[in-house]
Design a protein around this motif. Sequence first.
Motif, PDB file in Angstrom:
ATOM      1  N   LEU A 270      48.576  42.844  51.454  1.00  0.00           N
ATOM      2  CA  LEU A 270      49.412  42.344  52.554  1.00  0.00           C
ATOM      3  C   LEU A 270      48.685  41.296  53.389  1.00  0.00           C
ATOM      4  CD1 LEU A 270      51.306  45.580  53.657  1.00  0.00           C
ATOM      5  CD2 LEU A 270      51.976  43.814  52.059  1.00  0.00           C
ATOM      6  N   GLY A 271      47.366  41.450  53.518  1.00  0.00           N
ATOM      7  CA  GLY A 271      46.583  40.438  54.246  1.00  0.00           C
ATOM      8  C   GLY A 271      46.792  39.071  53.620  1.00  0.00           C
TER       9      GLY A 271
ATOM     10  N   CYS B  89      33.136  41.196  57.472  1.00  0.00           N
ATOM     11  CA  CYS B  89      33.019  41.904  58.750  1.00  0.00           C
ATOM     12  C   CYS B  89      33.684  43.273  58.644  1.00  0.00           C
ATOM     13  CB  CYS B  89      33.714  41.053  59.812  1.00  0.00           C
ATOM     14  SG  CYS B  89      34.092  41.866  61.347  1.00  0.00           S
TER      15      CYS B  89
ATOM     16  N   SER C  29      37.283  40.505  56.166  1.00  0.00           N
ATOM     17  CA  SER C  29      37.351  41.646  55.241  1.00  0.00           C
ATOM     18  C   SER C  29      35.905  42.047  54.968  1.00  0.00           C
ATOM     19  CB  SER C  29      38.076  41.294  53.951  1.00  0.00           C
ATOM     20  OG  SER C  29      37.620  40.057  53.450  1.00  0.00           O
TER      21      SER C  29
ATOM     22  N   GLU D   4      34.236  42.277  52.199  1.00  0.00           N
ATOM     23  CA  GLU D   4      33.657  41.248  51.327  1.00  0.00           C
ATOM     24  C   GLU D   4      34.419  39.960  51.644  1.00  0.00           C
ATOM     25  OE1 GLU D   4      31.296  41.760  48.934  1.00  0.00           O
ATOM     26  OE2 GLU D   4      31.115  43.827  49.670  1.00  0.00           O
TER      27      GLU D   4
ATOM     28  N   VAL E  17      35.593  45.778  60.436  1.00  0.00           N
ATOM     29  CA  VAL E  17      36.360  45.698  61.691  1.00  0.00           C
ATOM     30  C   VAL E  17      36.156  46.912  62.590  1.00  0.00           C
ATOM     31  CG1 VAL E  17      38.186  44.135  60.928  1.00  0.00           C
ATOM     32  CG2 VAL E  17      38.454  46.589  60.579  1.00  0.00           C
ATOM     33  N   ALA E  18      35.550  47.957  62.036  1.00  0.00           N
ATOM     34  CA  ALA E  18      35.265  49.127  62.868  1.00  0.00           C
ATOM     35  C   ALA E  18      34.012  48.919  63.713  1.00  0.00           C
ATOM     36  CB  ALA E  18      35.091  50.364  61.984  1.00  0.00           C
TER      37      ALA E  18
ATOM     38  N   TYR F 241      45.965  59.559  57.202  1.00  0.00           N
ATOM     39  CA  TYR F 241      46.642  58.259  57.230  1.00  0.00           C
ATOM     40  C   TYR F 241      47.785  58.280  58.247  1.00  0.00           C
ATOM     41  CZ  TYR F 241      48.914  54.094  55.216  1.00  0.00           C
ATOM     42  OH  TYR F 241      49.484  52.862  55.026  1.00  0.00           O
TER      43      TYR F 241
ATOM     44  N   PRO G 148      38.639  51.883  59.893  1.00  0.00           N
ATOM     45  CA  PRO G 148      39.181  50.523  59.811  1.00  0.00           C
ATOM     46  C   PRO G 148      40.485  50.357  60.582  1.00  0.00           C
ATOM     47  CG  PRO G 148      39.384  51.667  57.685  1.00  0.00           C
ATOM     48  CD  PRO G 148      38.589  52.552  58.586  1.00  0.00           C
TER      49      PRO G 148
ATOM     50  N   VAL H 165      42.324  51.828  54.854  1.00  0.00           N
ATOM     51  CA  VAL H 165      41.793  52.512  53.669  1.00  0.00           C
ATOM     52  C   VAL H 165      42.558  53.825  53.518  1.00  0.00           C
ATOM     53  CG1 VAL H 165      39.779  53.756  52.806  1.00  0.00           C
ATOM     54  CG2 VAL H 165      39.478  51.534  53.864  1.00  0.00           C
TER      55      VAL H 165
ATOM     56  N   ARG I 173      41.379  40.455  52.094  1.00  0.00           N
ATOM     57  CA  ARG I 173      41.302  40.539  50.624  1.00  0.00           C
ATOM     58  C   ARG I 173      42.372  41.466  50.068  1.00  0.00           C
ATOM     59  NH1 ARG I 173      36.592  41.279  47.106  1.00  0.00           N
ATOM     60  NH2 ARG I 173      36.555  43.362  48.004  1.00  0.00           N
ATOM     61  N   GLY I 174      43.065  42.126  50.955  1.00  0.00           N
ATOM     62  CA  GLY I 174      44.083  43.086  50.525  1.00  0.00           C
ATOM     63  C   GLY I 174      45.398  42.409  50.185  1.00  0.00           C
TER      64      GLY I 174
ATOM     65  N   PHE J 253      49.562  46.433  61.350  1.00  0.00           N
ATOM     66  CA  PHE J 253      50.270  46.946  60.177  1.00  0.00           C
ATOM     67  C   PHE J 253      50.189  48.460  60.151  1.00  0.00           C
ATOM     68  CE2 PHE J 253      52.005  43.955  57.039  1.00  0.00           C
ATOM     69  CZ  PHE J 253      51.930  42.823  57.824  1.00  0.00           C
ATOM     70  N   SER J 254      51.241  49.078  60.670  1.00  0.00           N
ATOM     71  CA  SER J 254      51.346  50.530  60.669  1.00  0.00           C
ATOM     72  C   SER J 254      52.125  50.932  59.413  1.00  0.00           C
ATOM     73  CB  SER J 254      52.068  50.975  61.936  1.00  0.00           C
ATOM     74  OG  SER J 254      52.294  52.347  61.911  1.00  0.00           O
ATOM     75  N   SER J 255      52.413  52.207  59.314  1.00  0.00           N
ATOM     76  CA  SER J 255      53.173  52.661  58.151  1.00  0.00           C
ATOM     77  C   SER J 255      54.148  53.752  58.578  1.00  0.00           C
ATOM     78  CB  SER J 255      52.208  53.229  57.111  1.00  0.00           C
ATOM     79  OG  SER J 255      52.906  54.056  56.214  1.00  0.00           O
TER      80      SER J 255
ATOM     81  N   ASN K   1      48.158  55.843  61.575  1.00  0.00           N
ATOM     82  CA  ASN K   1      49.302  54.966  61.834  1.00  0.00           C
ATOM     83  C   ASN K   1      50.001  55.316  63.141  1.00  0.00           C
ATOM     84  OD1 ASN K   1      49.491  53.050  59.558  1.00  0.00           O
ATOM     85  ND2 ASN K   1      49.428  54.945  58.380  1.00  0.00           N
TER      86      ASN K   1
HETATM   87  N1  LIG Z   1      51.210  48.162  50.880  1.00  0.00           N
HETATM   88  C1  LIG Z   1      52.162  48.895  51.421  1.00  0.00           C
HETATM   89  O1  LIG Z   1      53.200  49.188  50.822  1.00  0.00           O
HETATM   90  C2  LIG Z   1      52.044  49.378  52.846  1.00  0.00           C
HETATM   91  C3  LIG Z   1      53.037  50.161  53.405  1.00  0.00           C
HETATM   92  C4  LIG Z   1      52.923  50.572  54.708  1.00  0.00           C
HETATM   93  C5  LIG Z   1      51.815  50.202  55.447  1.00  0.00           C
HETATM   94  N2  LIG Z   1      50.838  49.455  54.899  1.00  0.00           N
HETATM   95  C6  LIG Z   1      49.682  49.108  55.699  1.00  0.00           C
HETATM   96  O2  LIG Z   1      49.420  47.713  55.603  1.00  0.00           O
HETATM   97  C7  LIG Z   1      48.040  47.478  55.568  1.00  0.00           C
HETATM   98  C8  LIG Z   1      47.667  46.643  54.354  1.00  0.00           C
HETATM   99  O3  LIG Z   1      48.075  47.306  53.175  1.00  0.00           O
HETATM  100  P1  LIG Z   1      47.649  46.778  51.745  1.00  0.00           P
HETATM  101  O4  LIG Z   1      48.538  47.400  50.763  1.00  0.00           O
HETATM  102  O5  LIG Z   1      47.556  45.290  51.806  1.00  0.00           O
HETATM  103  O6  LIG Z   1      46.197  47.426  51.612  1.00  0.00           O
HETATM  104  P2  LIG Z   1      44.997  46.955  50.699  1.00  0.00           P
HETATM  105  O7  LIG Z   1      45.444  46.064  49.608  1.00  0.00           O
HETATM  106  O8  LIG Z   1      44.225  48.179  50.319  1.00  0.00           O
HETATM  107  O9  LIG Z   1      44.116  46.092  51.689  1.00  0.00           O
HETATM  108  C9  LIG Z   1      43.441  46.646  52.753  1.00  0.00           C
HETATM  109  C10 LIG Z   1      42.295  45.739  53.084  1.00  0.00           C
HETATM  110  O10 LIG Z   1      41.615  46.329  54.195  1.00  0.00           O
HETATM  111  C11 LIG Z   1      40.286  45.935  54.106  1.00  0.00           C
HETATM  112  N3  LIG Z   1      39.403  46.839  54.813  1.00  0.00           N
HETATM  113  C12 LIG Z   1      39.276  48.163  54.662  1.00  0.00           C
HETATM  114  N4  LIG Z   1      38.361  48.645  55.508  1.00  0.00           N
HETATM  115  C13 LIG Z   1      37.899  47.583  56.201  1.00  0.00           C
HETATM  116  C14 LIG Z   1      36.968  47.434  57.215  1.00  0.00           C
HETATM  117  N5  LIG Z   1      36.299  48.465  57.706  1.00  0.00           N
HETATM  118  N6  LIG Z   1      36.742  46.209  57.698  1.00  0.00           N
HETATM  119  C15 LIG Z   1      37.410  45.128  57.218  1.00  0.00           C
HETATM  120  N7  LIG Z   1      38.331  45.221  56.269  1.00  0.00           N
HETATM  121  C16 LIG Z   1      38.564  46.432  55.752  1.00  0.00           C
HETATM  122  C17 LIG Z   1      39.945  45.914  52.665  1.00  0.00           C
HETATM  123  O11 LIG Z   1      38.992  44.894  52.605  1.00  0.00           O
HETATM  124  P3  LIG Z   1      37.926  44.763  51.410  1.00  0.00           P
HETATM  125  O12 LIG Z   1      38.702  44.163  50.307  1.00  0.00           O
HETATM  126  O13 LIG Z   1      36.884  43.879  51.941  1.00  0.00           O
HETATM  127  O14 LIG Z   1      37.445  46.131  51.101  1.00  0.00           O
HETATM  128  C18 LIG Z   1      41.268  45.591  51.981  1.00  0.00           C
HETATM  129  O15 LIG Z   1      41.265  44.276  51.518  1.00  0.00           O
HETATM  130  C19 LIG Z   1      47.352  48.818  55.579  1.00  0.00           C
HETATM  131  O16 LIG Z   1      46.914  49.062  56.899  1.00  0.00           O
HETATM  132  C20 LIG Z   1      48.430  49.782  55.183  1.00  0.00           C
HETATM  133  O17 LIG Z   1      48.260  51.022  55.791  1.00  0.00           O
HETATM  134  C21 LIG Z   1      50.931  49.032  53.612  1.00  0.00           C
END
Ligand SMILES: NC(=O)c1ccc[n+]([C@@H]2O[C@H](COP(=O)([O-])OP(=O)(O)OC[C@H]3O[C@@H](n4cnc5c(N)ncnc54)[C@H](OP(=O)(O)O)[C@@H]3O)[C@@H](O)[C@H]2O)c1
Length: 289
Positions: free
Chosen positions: A123-124, A167, A144, A146, A169-170, A255, A217, A197, A120-121, A240-242, A259
């Motif tokens: 990048l996902g 689900c 995810s 939800e 994932v933890a 965080y 997570p 998160v 739901r995120g 997906f690390s950072s 990572n």
């Molecule tokens: N965006 C960036 O610029 C960036 C940069 C570097 C690294 N990253 C990494 O890339 C990844 C994705 O980033 P994003 O920006 O797409 O983040 P995001 O929009 O916040 O999405 C993260 C997703 O993780 C899900 N999640 C959290 N806890 C969970 C759990 N226990 N079980 C299942 N799902 C869970 C959430 O699902 P729900 O919607 O169900 O809560 C949310 O949809 C992250 O790991 C982040 O650290 C992102």
Amino acid sequence: MLNSLAYEFADASLRLVRAGGRFIEMGKTDIRDAAEHPRLRYRAFDLKQAGPERTGELLDILLTAFAAGTLRPLPYTAVDLRRARDAFRQLSQARHIGKIVLTVPRPVEESGTALVTGARGTLGGIVARHLVTGWGVRRLLLLSREPADRLAKELTALGAEATVVACDVADREAVAAALAQIPTAHPLRIVVHTAGVLDDGLVTELTADRLDRVLRPKVDGARHLHDLTRDADLSAFVLFSSAAGVLGGPGQADYGAANTYLDALAGHRRTLACRPCRWPGACGSRPAR
Ligand SMILES: NC(=O)c1ccc[n+]([C@@H]2O[C@H](COP(=O)([O-])OP(=O)(O)OC[C@H]3O[C@@H](n4cnc5c(N)ncnc54)[C@H](OP(=O)(O)O)[C@@H]3O)[C@@H](O)[C@H]2O)c1
């Protein structure tokens, strides 16, 4: 004595054999004259001498013995073809045990299933769409907390079949249950772990709960996915690390740690060279879990 050494080492091997013993030379570099070793039965051989029919019979005997567990396959290390340079270096330095096998990366199969966490995120969603439009993936399992219903609809419109599972994932049991839903006709081929998160804070402000929130997570999720899929024949296992783990970001102590764990896990997974062999439990080279 089954020998493949040469020169003074072959001499040493020869000295080891008692009178009347058999010395079988499998090497090519230093073949001796049997007449010069009347004390023992010296025989050099070349596999080709047996001819294709007899070789086939011999292989049948070996396969039967492997299947019965009478013989165990030699330990081997499987190395991705793209790391052939490292493999040959290791071979040249005799730092390996058993065989080194080069494996060709498995191409992405349309019939396989791709698992995306954090679906739901931001990048996902991007990754899932890209898997469908860029890689031709036709079956996805979206995890995810939800259900990622909206994304599933989008992917269906793009011609894919998406299964949505709510689900955490933890939760290892929950991840295992989600994986168990994957039909055998469409085996898991790709894992992309984007769930994460944020709960930013300086080290001094972190509490166990806040650390837990961020690590669960990302770290626990990655670990479960790794454990539960390590014997699967995947085309890709993507975490997906950072850059926060390497460069550090102000107030991102938890965080950053999460990572860095992912980076280390990716390195670790890459070094787990051994793939499951065709004789489960018989292969001596499976690394400890
Ligand atoms: N965006 C960036 O610029 C960036 C940069 C570097 C690294 N990253 C990494 O890339 C990844 C994705 O980033 P994003 O920006 O797409 O983040 P995001 O929009 O916040 O999405 C993260 C997703 O993780 C899900 N999640 C959290 N806890 C969970 C759990 N226990 N079980 C299942 N799902 C869970 C959430 O699902 P729900 O919607 O169900 O809560 C949310 O949809 C992250 O790991 C982040 O650290 C992102």
